[in-house]
Design an enzyme around this catalytic site. Structure first.
Site, short mmCIF file in Angstrom:
data_model
loop_
_atom_site.label_atom_id
_atom_site.label_comp_id
_atom_site.label_asym_id
_atom_site.label_seq_id
_atom_site.Cartn_x
_atom_site.Cartn_y
_atom_site.Cartn_z
N CYS A 185 0.69 -1.16 -0.11
CA CYS A 185 -0.09 -0.06 0.07
C CYS A 185 1.10 1.05 -0.06
O CYS A 185 1.58 1.40 0.95
CB CYS A 185 -0.99 0.16 1.11
SG CYS A 185 -1.74 1.51 1.75
N CYS B 182 0.20 3.79 2.78
CA CYS B 182 0.60 3.34 3.93
C CYS B 182 2.08 3.51 4.15
O CYS B 182 2.41 3.94 5.55
CB CYS B 182 0.25 1.77 4.09
SG CYS B 182 -1.48 1.47 4.00
#
Length: 104
Positions: A29, A32
């Site tokens: 991600c 993230c």
């Protein structure tokens, strides 16, 4: 940084005497990865709060339990109860302020 799993969840989160902020994330991600250093910095500046990370690929059960549908997602837990969530990347100042609103 605390690595939270289903095995240590009760001891580290539910039974915590101080508020807990969990970062639900995944290695693939992009947002993230952007959030990780910001989350780390904030964790060092807020000693009255416990910060932990939950890898959604390893801990699908916990992710389901918290209704994670988009990551990164921060879950703010106080006295063993979910009191708020923050979804997506935020700059450091905005993120710190959002966390403080829940725990103060």
């Amino acid at each position: 940084m605390l690595h939270v799993t289903k095995d240590n969840f009760n001891a580290e989160v539910v039974e915590s005497k101080i508020p807990v902020v969990l970062d639900f994330w995944a290695s693939w991600c992009g947002p993230c990865k952007m959030l990780a250093p910001v989350f780390e910095e904030i964790s060092k500046e807020m000693p009255n709060v416990k910060f932990g990370k939950v890898d959604v690929d390893e801990e699908m059960e916990l992710a389901r339990q918290f209704g994670v549908s988009s990551i990164p997602m921060l879950a703010i837990i106080k006295d063993g109860k979910l009191i708020g969530t923050l979804v997506g990347y935020r700059p450091k100042a905005a993120l710190a302020e959002a966390i403080k609103q829940y725990i103060d």
